[in-house]
Enzyme design. Sequence first.
Site, short mmCIF file in Angstrom:
data_model
loop_
_atom_site.label_atom_id
_atom_site.label_comp_id
_atom_site.label_asym_id
_atom_site.label_seq_id
_atom_site.Cartn_x
_atom_site.Cartn_y
_atom_site.Cartn_z
N HIS A 1 -7.43 -4.71 9.96
CA HIS A 1 -7.11 -4.46 8.54
C HIS A 1 -5.81 -5.16 8.15
O HIS A 1 -4.91 -5.36 8.97
CB HIS A 1 -7.10 -2.97 8.20
CG HIS A 1 -5.97 -2.14 8.70
ND1 HIS A 1 -6.15 -0.92 9.31
CD2 HIS A 1 -4.63 -2.33 8.68
CE1 HIS A 1 -4.97 -0.39 9.61
NE2 HIS A 1 -4.04 -1.23 9.25
N GLU B 1 -9.77 -1.88 5.08
CA GLU B 1 -10.44 -1.60 6.34
C GLU B 1 -11.68 -2.47 6.50
O GLU B 1 -12.20 -3.01 5.51
CB GLU B 1 -10.87 -0.12 6.36
CG GLU B 1 -9.71 0.87 6.28
CD GLU B 1 -9.01 1.09 7.62
OE1 GLU B 1 -8.86 0.13 8.40
OE2 GLU B 1 -8.57 2.23 7.87
N ASP C 1 0.82 -1.22 0.00
CA ASP C 1 0.00 0.00 0.00
C ASP C 1 0.85 1.27 0.00
O ASP C 1 2.06 1.22 0.17
CB ASP C 1 -0.97 -0.01 1.20
CG ASP C 1 -0.30 -0.47 2.50
OD1 ASP C 1 0.94 -0.42 2.59
OD2 ASP C 1 -1.03 -0.88 3.41
N ASN D 1 -7.82 -2.83 14.07
CA ASN D 1 -9.21 -3.11 13.68
C ASN D 1 -9.31 -4.30 12.71
O ASN D 1 -10.34 -4.55 12.13
CB ASN D 1 -9.84 -1.86 13.03
CG ASN D 1 -9.11 -1.42 11.77
OD1 ASN D 1 -8.15 -2.07 11.36
ND2 ASN D 1 -9.57 -0.34 11.17
C1 GLP Z 1 -0.56 0.20 8.55
C2 GLP Z 1 -0.21 -0.61 7.31
C3 GLP Z 1 -0.46 -2.08 7.52
C4 GLP Z 1 0.14 -2.54 8.83
C5 GLP Z 1 -0.55 -1.81 9.96
C6 GLP Z 1 -0.06 -2.25 11.33
O1 GLP Z 1 -1.84 0.66 8.58
N1 GLP Z 1 -0.92 -0.17 6.15
O2 GLP Z 1 0.08 -2.81 6.42
O3 GLP Z 1 -0.01 -3.92 8.97
O4 GLP Z 1 -0.30 -0.44 9.79
O5 GLP Z 1 1.07 -1.50 11.68
P1 GLP Z 1 2.01 -1.77 12.90
O6 GLP Z 1 2.88 -2.90 12.50
O7 GLP Z 1 2.78 -0.50 13.05
O8 GLP Z 1 1.15 -2.08 14.06
#
Ligand code: GLP
Length: 241
Positions: free
Chosen positions: A138, A143, A67, A136
């Site tokens: 995702h 989402e 992304d 959440n």
């Molecule tokens: C972001 C990314 C996701 C990732 C998520 C969790 O929103 N788009 O790909 O998995 O954060 O992030 P973290 O590893 O910092 O908890």
Amino acid sequence: MKIITVDSYEELGSRAADVMGAQVIMKPNCVLGLATGSTPLSLYQELIRRNKAGILDFSRVRTVNLDEYVGLGIESDQSYVYFMRKNLFEHINIDMNNTHLPNGLNSDVYAECARYDAVIESLGGIDMQLLGIGHNGHIAFNEPADSFTVNTNCVDLQQSTIEANARFFAKADDVPKKAYTMGVGAILKARRILIIASGEGKADIVREMIKGPVTPKVPASALQMHRNVTVILDKGAASKL
Ligand code: GLP
């Protein structure tokens, strides 16, 4: 799902590097799907260490990222393209031409989504997709919703995601409201999936992902339908299984 629980965040990185490293050794020109966020950092550190030690060779590896924020490009240090360069690509012997992310600066949503799907297709699909998980549920930036997404799409980020990611920005208002993301369908097409989670704050959603119903309200629950998923959790993230 194959579930591996480790003691610490550091160990999470080294076990994940074992799995991803095995993929690179078995298929030196493999296509790795990569992720951003805090969770993959210990993995990326370990991949860098193994590359510098001559254990892993990335010279033929191709990558596609999950992304990118709409409106951000390499000049922004909050963009995911910048994150990947600073935290991985600049430190390993990968050919930058073989690294791919959605282009957050392309404001033509239809064209950008079609372009990115074509990139994934032209590489022959993804051999191993790395994922983190949002609080959440995702995956990538898919989402919670009423239906699963299939291909690359442009999403409105939920307020909770904006708040969770505000820690990387000067203030919450600076977090882009939209992002390009690979779809859940494309993620499920990857031949192998490696999902990692760390900390007690992820324990509830990790349990829903693994033990809850398959529902677009918890996008990560779709992984239950994939035949080759490895889940690596530290003690905190596994504490409610
Ligand atoms: C972001 C990314 C996701 C990732 C998520 C969790 O929103 N788009 O790909 O998995 O954060 O992030 P973290 O590893 O910092 O908890």
